[in-house]
Design an enzyme around this catalytic site. Structure first.
Site, PDB file in Angstrom:
ATOM      1  N   ASP A 212       0.849  -1.205   0.000  1.00  0.00           N
ATOM      2  CA  ASP A 212       0.000   0.000   0.000  1.00  0.00           C
ATOM      3  C   ASP A 212       0.879   1.248   0.000  1.00  0.00           C
ATOM      4  OD1 ASP A 212       0.246  -1.241   2.959  1.00  0.00           O
ATOM      5  OD2 ASP A 212       0.469   0.928   3.031  1.00  0.00           O
ATOM      6  N   ASP A 214       0.543   3.635   2.300  1.00  0.00           N
ATOM      7  CA  ASP A 214       0.317   4.207   3.630  1.00  0.00           C
ATOM      8  C   ASP A 214      -0.818   5.236   3.530  1.00  0.00           C
ATOM      9  OD1 ASP A 214       0.950   4.062   6.357  1.00  0.00           O
ATOM     10  OD2 ASP A 214       2.107   5.899   6.234  1.00  0.00           O
TER      11      ASP A 214
END
Ligand SMILES: CSC[C@H]1O[C@H](OP(=O)(O)O)[C@H](O)[C@@H]1O
Ligand SMILES: Nc1ncnc2[nH]cnc12
Length: 290
Positions: A212, A214
């Site tokens: 991801d 974040d």
């Protein structure tokens, strides 16, 4: 006890190495308590390896609850000299995309609640940690990634891993602060492990698998567990291929590592004056210096 020179610690999403053969489940008790789970010892590419699911095979331990000392001590007691960590991470830089792999060479410690040394109770040691991963092991890992030409995966050699406490993910202010420090990726587990591995004179390197962005990226939603899970499965499949190739290369050509003599100039307490109980507790770690 069964011995294995190569250890693997599998993080979120990597609870098992499918290609392991002749598998034996080894329950290890250590002076630092029980590891996260039984160690799975088996053969990979003709070489004995020991696998441990960092959070337990059912992911029941949060990063702050991990028995880091027991995990590393258990690896040491099986004779592990090279330890490969596989970890899910968030990306702090646009160029490190979900599904990419990073082999970090630096860490920043943002943990608050971890025991990351074996040394206390009358014996003091300060290991050198300027280069927190073994550059040779990291090189073998990165070369293994390169050799596989995995679809949709870019490799980033080097980079800084911020190790936060968790379990909540970062705020946007924190995420942007880490970006301003030039950090590449963020996770919650690898720094205590790297320190303890160094104290135990085990060469350590990390295969960080990006799941991801974040919460800093203007074009991506803030990280959630759903988002991570969507990428974990592909990352875990890729990680197993990389680890298998790394084991093949390592066993053909095991590098000399400075980590293997990390305690040589690190122990300040004269061991002949140190408490016997502590010397016994540190057992395998101290053995060659007694
Ligand atoms: C599942 S998201 C957060 C969790 O994943 C990473 O774990 P690991 O390093 O064991 O793969 C991260 O550090 C957090 O513990
Ligand atoms: N964004 C993130 N922050 C901390 N640990 C993570 N593990 C995977 N993604 C993460």
């Amino acid at each position: 006890m069964t011995q294995a020179k190569i250890g693997i610690i599998g993080g979120s999403g990597l609870y098992k190495m499918e290609a392991l053969k002749d598998v034996e489940e080894v329950t290890v008790d250590t002076p630092f308590g029980s590891p996260s789970d039984a160690l799975i010892v088996g053969t990979l590419e003709g070489t004995k390896v020991a696998f441990l699911a960092r959070h337990g095979r059912n992911h029941h331990l949060s990063p702050s609850e991990l028995p880091f000392r027991a995990n590393i001590y258990a690896m040491k007691s099986l004779g592990v000299e090279y330890l490969i960590s596989a970890s899910a991470v968030g990306s702090l830089q646009a160029e490190a995309k979900p599904l990419d792999m990073v082999v970090p060479d630096q860490f920043i410690d943002r943990t608050k609640n971890r025991i990351s040394t074996f040394f206390s109770e009358g014996i003091v040691a300060h290991i050198a940690f300027g280069d927190p991963v073994c550059p040779k092991l990291a090189g073998v890992l990165a070369d293994a990634v390169d050799s596989l030409n995995l679809t949709d995966v870019n490799l980033h050699r080097g980079g800084t891993y911020v190790c936060m406490e968790g379990p909540a993910f970062s705020t946007k202010a924190e995420s942007n602060l880490y970006r301003s420090w030039g950090a590449t990726i963020i996770g919650m587990t690898n720094l205590p492990e790297a320190k303890l591995a160094r104290e135990a004179e085990i060469a350590y390197a990390t295969l960080a698998l990006v799941t991801d962005y974040d919460c800093w990226h203007p074009d991506h939603d803030s990280v959630t567990v759903d988002m991570i899970i969507a990428n974990l499965h592909r990352n875990a499949t890729n990680a197993q291929k990389v680890i298998q190739e790394t084991v093949k290369r390592l066993s053909a050509n095991p590098p000399e590592s400075e980590a293997h003599s990390a305690l040589k100039y690190a122990i300040l307490t004269p061991l002949d004056k140190a408490p016997t109980a502590t010397k016994e507790k540190l057992g395998l770690i101290l053995q060659k210096y007694l």
